[in-house]
Design an enzyme around this catalytic site. Structure first.
Site, PDB file in Angstrom:
ATOM      1  N   ARG A  43      47.380  16.836 -37.774  1.00  0.00           N
ATOM      2  CA  ARG A  43      47.569  16.124 -39.041  1.00  0.00           C
ATOM      3  C   ARG A  43      48.723  16.713 -39.876  1.00  0.00           C
ATOM      4  O   ARG A  43      49.357  15.999 -40.637  1.00  0.00           O
ATOM      5  CB  ARG A  43      46.255  16.292 -39.816  1.00  0.00           C
ATOM      6  CG  ARG A  43      45.988  15.318 -40.907  1.00  0.00           C
ATOM      7  CD  ARG A  43      44.710  15.732 -41.620  1.00  0.00           C
ATOM      8  NE  ARG A  43      43.541  15.556 -40.773  1.00  0.00           N
ATOM      9  CZ  ARG A  43      42.652  14.582 -40.936  1.00  0.00           C
ATOM     10  NH1 ARG A  43      42.805  13.715 -41.909  1.00  0.00           N
ATOM     11  NH2 ARG A  43      41.603  14.486 -40.152  1.00  0.00           N
ATOM     12  N   ASP A  82      47.311  11.121 -38.504  1.00  0.00           N
ATOM     13  CA  ASP A  82      45.937  11.290 -38.983  1.00  0.00           C
ATOM     14  C   ASP A  82      44.993  11.032 -37.800  1.00  0.00           C
ATOM     15  O   ASP A  82      44.913   9.910 -37.284  1.00  0.00           O
ATOM     16  CB  ASP A  82      45.686  10.282 -40.114  1.00  0.00           C
ATOM     17  CG  ASP A  82      44.301  10.453 -40.712  1.00  0.00           C
ATOM     18  OD1 ASP A  82      43.439  11.087 -40.059  1.00  0.00           O
ATOM     19  OD2 ASP A  82      44.089   9.944 -41.824  1.00  0.00           O
ATOM     20  N   LYS A 136      33.540  21.417 -26.338  1.00  0.00           N
ATOM     21  CA  LYS A 136      32.203  21.349 -26.872  1.00  0.00           C
ATOM     22  C   LYS A 136      32.263  21.468 -28.397  1.00  0.00           C
ATOM     23  O   LYS A 136      33.246  22.009 -28.891  1.00  0.00           O
ATOM     24  CB  LYS A 136      31.325  22.452 -26.280  1.00  0.00           C
ATOM     25  CG  LYS A 136      31.715  23.872 -26.761  1.00  0.00           C
ATOM     26  CD  LYS A 136      30.588  24.831 -26.626  1.00  0.00           C
ATOM     27  CE  LYS A 136      29.870  25.064 -27.920  1.00  0.00           C
ATOM     28  NZ  LYS A 136      30.402  26.118 -28.776  1.00  0.00           N
ATOM     29  N   HIS A 166      33.688  26.596 -21.706  1.00  0.00           N
ATOM     30  CA  HIS A 166      34.649  27.621 -21.244  1.00  0.00           C
ATOM     31  C   HIS A 166      33.962  28.727 -20.441  1.00  0.00           C
ATOM     32  O   HIS A 166      34.629  29.445 -19.702  1.00  0.00           O
ATOM     33  CB  HIS A 166      35.484  28.171 -22.406  1.00  0.00           C
ATOM     34  CG  HIS A 166      34.804  29.192 -23.256  1.00  0.00           C
ATOM     35  ND1 HIS A 166      33.965  28.857 -24.295  1.00  0.00           N
ATOM     36  CD2 HIS A 166      34.822  30.545 -23.223  1.00  0.00           C
ATOM     37  CE1 HIS A 166      33.518  29.963 -24.856  1.00  0.00           C
ATOM     38  NE2 HIS A 166      34.013  31.010 -24.237  1.00  0.00           N
ATOM     39  N   LYS A 170      35.142  31.273 -16.639  1.00  0.00           N
ATOM     40  CA  LYS A 170      35.170  32.735 -16.508  1.00  0.00           C
ATOM     41  C   LYS A 170      34.957  33.103 -15.043  1.00  0.00           C
ATOM     42  O   LYS A 170      34.009  32.619 -14.416  1.00  0.00           O
ATOM     43  CB  LYS A 170      34.072  33.372 -17.365  1.00  0.00           C
ATOM     44  CG  LYS A 170      34.284  33.227 -18.878  1.00  0.00           C
ATOM     45  CD  LYS A 170      33.142  33.876 -19.641  1.00  0.00           C
ATOM     46  CE  LYS A 170      33.172  33.517 -21.103  1.00  0.00           C
ATOM     47  NZ  LYS A 170      33.953  34.412 -21.950  1.00  0.00           N
ATOM     48  N   GLU A 204      26.560  39.032 -29.133  1.00  0.00           N
ATOM     49  CA  GLU A 204      27.901  39.169 -29.709  1.00  0.00           C
ATOM     50  C   GLU A 204      27.856  40.117 -30.894  1.00  0.00           C
ATOM     51  O   GLU A 204      26.862  40.126 -31.635  1.00  0.00           O
ATOM     52  CB  GLU A 204      28.406  37.820 -30.205  1.00  0.00           C
ATOM     53  CG  GLU A 204      28.589  36.790 -29.121  1.00  0.00           C
ATOM     54  CD  GLU A 204      29.167  35.505 -29.686  1.00  0.00           C
ATOM     55  OE1 GLU A 204      30.398  35.378 -29.714  1.00  0.00           O
ATOM     56  OE2 GLU A 204      28.386  34.638 -30.111  1.00  0.00           O
ATOM     57  N   ASP A 223      24.916  25.926 -30.846  1.00  0.00           N
ATOM     58  CA  ASP A 223      26.257  26.451 -30.595  1.00  0.00           C
ATOM     59  C   ASP A 223      26.358  27.152 -29.236  1.00  0.00           C
ATOM     60  O   ASP A 223      27.390  27.075 -28.565  1.00  0.00           O
ATOM     61  CB  ASP A 223      26.638  27.437 -31.721  1.00  0.00           C
ATOM     62  CG  ASP A 223      28.024  28.043 -31.533  1.00  0.00           C
ATOM     63  OD1 ASP A 223      28.976  27.272 -31.295  1.00  0.00           O
ATOM     64  OD2 ASP A 223      28.159  29.284 -31.623  1.00  0.00           O
ATOM     65  N   HIS A 228      26.599  27.115 -23.152  1.00  0.00           N
ATOM     66  CA  HIS A 228      26.900  28.291 -22.319  1.00  0.00           C
ATOM     67  C   HIS A 228      25.644  28.859 -21.649  1.00  0.00           C
ATOM     68  O   HIS A 228      25.635  29.127 -20.446  1.00  0.00           O
ATOM     69  CB  HIS A 228      27.546  29.394 -23.158  1.00  0.00           C
ATOM     70  CG  HIS A 228      28.725  28.937 -23.959  1.00  0.00           C
ATOM     71  ND1 HIS A 228      29.628  28.005 -23.494  1.00  0.00           N
ATOM     72  CD2 HIS A 228      29.165  29.271 -25.198  1.00  0.00           C
ATOM     73  CE1 HIS A 228      30.565  27.801 -24.400  1.00  0.00           C
ATOM     74  NE2 HIS A 228      30.299  28.548 -25.454  1.00  0.00           N
ATOM     75  N   LYS A 327      24.431  36.552 -32.968  1.00  0.00           N
ATOM     76  CA  LYS A 327      25.666  37.085 -33.558  1.00  0.00           C
ATOM     77  C   LYS A 327      25.323  38.390 -34.260  1.00  0.00           C
ATOM     78  O   LYS A 327      24.190  38.600 -34.683  1.00  0.00           O
ATOM     79  CB  LYS A 327      26.204  36.113 -34.609  1.00  0.00           C
ATOM     80  CG  LYS A 327      26.480  34.735 -34.050  1.00  0.00           C
ATOM     81  CD  LYS A 327      27.946  34.480 -33.978  1.00  0.00           C
ATOM     82  CE  LYS A 327      28.260  33.121 -33.430  1.00  0.00           C
ATOM     83  NZ  LYS A 327      29.142  33.151 -32.274  1.00  0.00           N
TER      84      LYS A 327
END
Ligand code: BG6
Length: 477
Positions: A43, A82, A136, A166, A170, A204, A223, A228, A327
């Site tokens: 944009r 846009d 995703k 992703h 790996k 993480e 998430d 994953h 997390k």
């Protein structure tokens, strides 16, 4: 191989941190076609020069030599439009395909997938053999995922839609396939008769800083687990595919997703733990908690989730799959621990049967890749007396090969049209079906979100969901 990449969301974080660096590496290694070009679309009101200057700065830290960087910038042009306006996209991009084979990569939030695809179709950029690559998350529940899949399906065929997870890019994740299906030893024992439990942990140390708004709509379950963690589970649990053909492999993963037992309100409290991190210390540095203020007005979400999943099929009946991700945990580690059943009879006094450690296969994917098979052995020394056994690891550390960003492999596969490592629409929908059952059970049972200190291993209530791993695998628990 296709020669043009239209990269939507080109000024975003993912493009700058993962996609352009991956393209740089592929270019350096001469893995892209001679006439490869990138059309960066976003944009922002940049022109070619301004975008190249911005991108050049973002890529400056990468050790690749100024020459490759200059070449990448030379091959990149910029288009401002846009992204929520299909007609504007169609008008602006018409003619870009002339004489080119295009892959359009949507590194954008999911609400832009459909308008962009419609714009591309209007511009004639989704004709055979063009392809569409999506990041995703595909929606935020089954209903929204179905709507996106149906709208995309009206623009181009499923065989030309490449949905990225992703983790599948790996090398260590692909190694799961190699280990499982390249070894007689494992093939023979990969079964509820010999396996007691499976633990999948994706921990993480990073928090959600800077992504609060996205995260407040998703939380750890949507998430990380929907994609994953479930993809790891599929690779561990699926039946041996007859080949590595994309359709065959994905059929087997789909069967696993469909065999996942839905969660129920009357057992969800025993089978799951939700947590949210509060201020604490990570790697010795003070960090803020996940702020409730930032997400006012929305249903609260978790930054930590632990689940006891069951796969209702012949191979896995009665085997708990403990899934855990969070997390701001004590360590960054992604691993799968397969715990085997005890031997049928025990001969030794040291240790006694009840204290003997079961055999375990530990597949560590991050931060280092290695595979350990823990075996009971007596290597203590030549003293006479009762044998004393201890669990010792057979360690298969991966040779130091050049580490590649997961996206390098996936970009290359998308350009080559190999969809084995991409997620099919029915897989996405089956995963959401299961995730929706958990969210519904949480709502009905009013499952609390328990606080935990940043830098810890999550809420105390989740201790039983973490593998009892050797000290060097998981630090102080
Ligand atoms: C992303 C999630 O898909 O994966 C992030 O949105 C998460 O929240 C990331 O941090 C983890 O990826 P990796 O490759 O660092 O394990």
């Amino acid at each position: 191989m296709h020669d043009t990449l239209l990269l939507f969301g080109a000024t975003g974080d993912l493009a700058a941190r993962q996609l352009f660096p991956s393209l740089l590496h592929l270019l350096r290694d001469r893995l892209l076609p001679e006439d490869f070009r990138i059309v960066a679309v976003a944009r922002h009101a940049y022109d070619d020069e301004a975008f190249r200057a911005w991108l050049g700065e973002r890529l400056a830290g990468i050790e690749n030599g100024a020459e490759v960087r200059a070449e990448l910038l030379r091959r990149t042009e910029y288009v401002a439009v846009d992204l929520s306006q299909p007609e504007a996209i169609a008008q602006t991009l018409r003619g870009y395909a002339d004489g080119h084979r295009c892959v359009s990569y949507l590194a954008t939030p999911p609400y832009l997938f459909v308008p962009i695809a419609q714009g591309l179709k209007g511009a004639g950029l989704l004709e055979e053999p063009s392809r569409l690559v999506l990041e995703k998350p595909i929606g935020s529940d089954l209903e929204s995922a179905r709507a996106i899949n149906a709208a995309l399906g009206a623009c181009l065929g499923e065989d030309r839609i490449f949905r990225i997870d992703h983790y599948l890019g790996k090398a260590a994740v692909q190694n799961l396939l190699a280990l499982r299906f390249g070894n007689t030893l494992l093939e023979a024992v990969w079964h509820h008769r010999w396996i007691e439990s499976v633990d999948i942990l994706v921990a993480e140390t990073a928090g959600v800083d800077g992504r609060e708004s996205y995260y407040a709509d998703y939380g750890a379950l949507r998430d990380m687990v929907q994609n994953h963690v479930l993809q790891l589970l599929c690779l561990i649990a699926m039946e041996p595919p007859a080949s590595l053909d994309a359709a065959v492999l994905r059929d087997e993963k789909l069967k696993v997703l469909r065999a996942l037992r839905p969660f129920r309100a009357d057992s969800v409290l025993a089978d799951s733990v939700r947590g949210r991190y509060e201020a604490g210390l990570v790697d010795g540095e003070p960090v803020r908690g996940f702020s409730l203020q930032a997400v006012q007005g929305r249903e609260p979400v978790e930054t930590f989730v632990a689940l006891r999943a069951s796969i209702d099929n012949w191979r896995w009946a009665g085997v708990p799959f403990r899934l855990c991700t969070g997390k701001r945990l004590a360590e960054r580690v992604t691993q799968v621990v397969v715990t085997f059943r005890p031997t049928s009879h025990w001969l030794f006094e040291k240790p006694r049967r009840e204290r003997a450690t079961p055999n375990r296969l530990v597949l560590r994917l991050q931060p280092q890749e290695n595979v350990e098979l823990e075996l009971m052995s007596s290597l203590a020394g030549p003293e006479w007396g009762a044998l004393e056994l201890q669990a010792l690891p057979l360690d298969l550390s991966m040779p130091t090969v050049q580490r590649r960003i997961a996206y390098e492999r996936l970009l290359l596969d998308a350009l080559n049209g190999n969809s084995t490592l991409f997620v099919r629409s029915d897989e996405v929908e089956a995963a959401w079906t299961w995730i929706d059952s958990i969210i519904a059970a949480w709502r009905e049972a009013e499952t609390p979100i328990l606080p935990y200190m940043a830098g810890s291993w999550g809420p105390a209530a989740a201790a039983n969901f973490l593998p009892q791993a050797p000290a060097r695998t998981l630090g102080a628990q």
